[in-house]
Every structure is written in structure tokens, then in C-alpha cells.
Design a protein around this motif. Structure first.
Motif, short mmCIF file in Angstrom:
data_model
loop_
_atom_site.label_atom_id
_atom_site.label_comp_id
_atom_site.label_asym_id
_atom_site.label_seq_id
_atom_site.Cartn_x
_atom_site.Cartn_y
_atom_site.Cartn_z
N ASP A 43 0.86 -1.18 0.00
CA ASP A 43 0.00 0.00 0.00
C ASP A 43 0.90 1.22 0.00
OD1 ASP A 43 -2.51 -1.32 0.10
OD2 ASP A 43 -2.20 -1.70 2.23
N LEU A 44 0.70 2.11 -0.97
CA LEU A 44 1.54 3.30 -1.11
C LEU A 44 0.72 4.57 -0.94
CD1 LEU A 44 3.58 2.48 -4.34
CD2 LEU A 44 4.33 2.26 -1.97
N PHE A 45 1.32 5.54 -0.32
CA PHE A 45 0.77 6.90 -0.29
C PHE A 45 1.84 7.77 -0.92
CE2 PHE A 45 0.51 11.12 1.57
CZ PHE A 45 -0.80 11.45 1.27
N MET A 46 1.47 8.46 -1.99
CA MET A 46 2.41 9.33 -2.70
C MET A 46 2.07 10.77 -2.37
SD MET A 46 4.13 7.10 -4.53
CE MET A 46 4.89 8.02 -5.85
N GLU A 47 3.11 11.58 -2.17
CA GLU A 47 2.89 12.99 -1.91
C GLU A 47 3.87 13.80 -2.74
OE1 GLU A 47 3.42 12.92 2.29
OE2 GLU A 47 5.58 12.85 2.15
N GLY A 48 3.46 14.99 -3.06
CA GLY A 48 4.31 15.86 -3.85
C GLY A 48 3.46 16.69 -4.77
N PRO A 105 6.86 19.27 0.08
CA PRO A 105 6.28 18.25 -0.78
C PRO A 105 4.83 17.92 -0.44
CG PRO A 105 7.70 17.24 0.85
CD PRO A 105 7.81 18.72 1.05
N MET A 106 4.32 18.48 0.68
CA MET A 106 2.97 18.18 1.09
C MET A 106 2.43 19.33 1.94
SD MET A 106 5.17 17.30 3.61
CE MET A 106 5.90 15.76 3.22
N ASN A 107 1.10 19.33 2.16
CA ASN A 107 0.51 20.29 3.09
C ASN A 107 1.00 19.95 4.49
OD1 ASN A 107 -0.98 21.27 0.93
ND2 ASN A 107 -2.81 20.14 1.46
N GLY A 108 1.28 20.95 5.29
CA GLY A 108 1.74 20.67 6.65
C GLY A 108 2.02 21.94 7.43
N ALA A 161 3.62 16.66 8.76
CA ALA A 161 2.44 16.34 7.97
C ALA A 161 2.01 14.93 8.36
CB ALA A 161 2.76 16.40 6.48
N MET A 162 0.73 14.74 8.48
CA MET A 162 0.17 13.43 8.85
C MET A 162 0.84 12.88 10.11
SD MET A 162 -0.17 11.88 4.98
CE MET A 162 -0.21 10.25 5.61
N LYS A 163 1.09 13.74 11.07
CA LYS A 163 1.68 13.39 12.36
C LYS A 163 3.09 12.82 12.24
CE LYS A 163 -2.78 12.67 14.49
NZ LYS A 163 -3.64 11.80 15.25
N ALA A 177 1.33 22.11 -0.27
CA ALA A 177 2.27 21.39 -1.13
C ALA A 177 2.80 22.33 -2.19
CB ALA A 177 1.58 20.20 -1.78
N GLY A 178 4.11 22.33 -2.37
CA GLY A 178 4.74 23.19 -3.37
C GLY A 178 5.16 24.55 -2.85
#
Length: 172
Positions: free
Chosen positions: A58-63, A108-111, A135-137, A163-164
């Protein structure tokens, strides 16, 4: 299409992706062909379920879309990599001073920015952490991609970023 995946330690892996007329995708990593199958959640395209040689991941990709820098979370581990196609590399080779992307550290992500590890005027080396974004704890150390001098710090600790978002600029 050949892709080059570069990890923070400088290791690079060549990945060949071929889309077959049957709708299947053939993947070869450094010449070794792998059996693959991918299911992407339509409502959340950053989540994928990938079967590689019989193992399910299972993958979660961010960017940021279009950015070569990607973050990946797999089996509870996060890592970052730079993914470039042969075409992208060819264009970059023809135009080495391609705007201001080199030396720019972006989120690379919201945070939320937890720490700035550098200040304007500091000297840094390629790979040196310059900022920590939560991000995401999870805390994510973001590093300079070039050695040089910090010429811009665009955020402060506690800032929320998308992100960005530009965080730090380093000029060689």
C-alpha cells in the motif's frame, strides 16, 4: 519509457515502464522484469495498492504534480526520491539553467513548519537538512539539493504551508 529514481543518499535506479496494448504494464528495474499490478483509488489518487512479484504494497504518494520530487509512505516508512524521465533529463541537459527550481526547497505536502534549521546567509551542503515540516503526524526533514549560501527563507516556525510552497532558497 525509462525513468531514473534518485534517492537522498545519491543512489540511482533505472526503471523501464512499458504500457502494453493489452492494458498491462511491464516494469523492469535495472534490467530485472517484475510482475506488477496497480489499483489507484479514484477518489484519492495519491493512494495506490501495488502488487510487485506477488507482494502487495500500500503506497501513499505525496508531492506537487509535475515536480520530480516525490514522497512515498510504504509499510509505515517515509522516504523521498527524485523521479526523472529520459525526456526530462534530455531537456535539462540542453538547458542547464532552467529557471530557479534548482536550489529551491519546497514543501512536498501540506503541513506545518516545525523548525527552520538555517538562516539567510548560512552556508549549507547538498543533502543538509534546512527545515522540518510536520504532515500526517510525521516530521519530515527537508534538505538542500545544492551546496551554497541560503539566500531566502520564506517561512517561519509555526507557519502552515501547502504542497509546493517555497520554504528556503540556496544559491550555489
Amino acid at each position: 519509457m525509462r525513468y531514473y529514481v534518485t534517492f537522498p543518499d545519491g543512489a540511482e535506479v533505472a526503471v523501464d515502464v512499458t504500457h502494453l496494448p493489452t492494458g498491462e504494464t511491464r516494469v523492469a528495474v535495472e534490467g530485472r522484469t517484475l510482475s506488477t499490478d496497480t489499483v489507484v483509488a479514484p477518489a484519492r489518487p495519491q493512494y495506490s495498492n501495488v502488487r510487485i512479484d506477488g507482494r502487495v504494497v500500500d503506497l501513499f504518494m505525496e508531492g506537487k504534480t509535475g515536480s520530480p520530487e516525490v514522497g512515498v509512505v510504504a509499510h509505515g516508512h517515509r522516504f523521498y526520491a527524485r523521479v526523472e524521465s529520459e525526456r526530462t533529463r534530455a531537456v535539462a541537459a540542453r538547458n542547464p539553467h532552467n529557471g530557479d527550481a534548482e536550489g529551491l526547497v519546497s514543501s512536498p505536502m501540506n503541513g506545518r513548519v516545525l523548525k527552520l534549521l538555517v538562516a539567510e546567509g548560512d552556508a549549507v551542503t547538498a543533502g543538509q537538512p534546512v527545515c522540518v515540516v510536520e504532515a500526517m503526524k510525521m516530521e519530515n526533514e527537508l534538505a538542500a539539493d545544492v551546496s551554497g549560501k541560503v539566500t531566502g527563507v520564506f517561512v517561519a516556525a509555526g507557519d502552515t504551508v501547502e504542497a509546493g510552497a517555497k520554504l528556503v532558497r540556496v544559491e550555489a
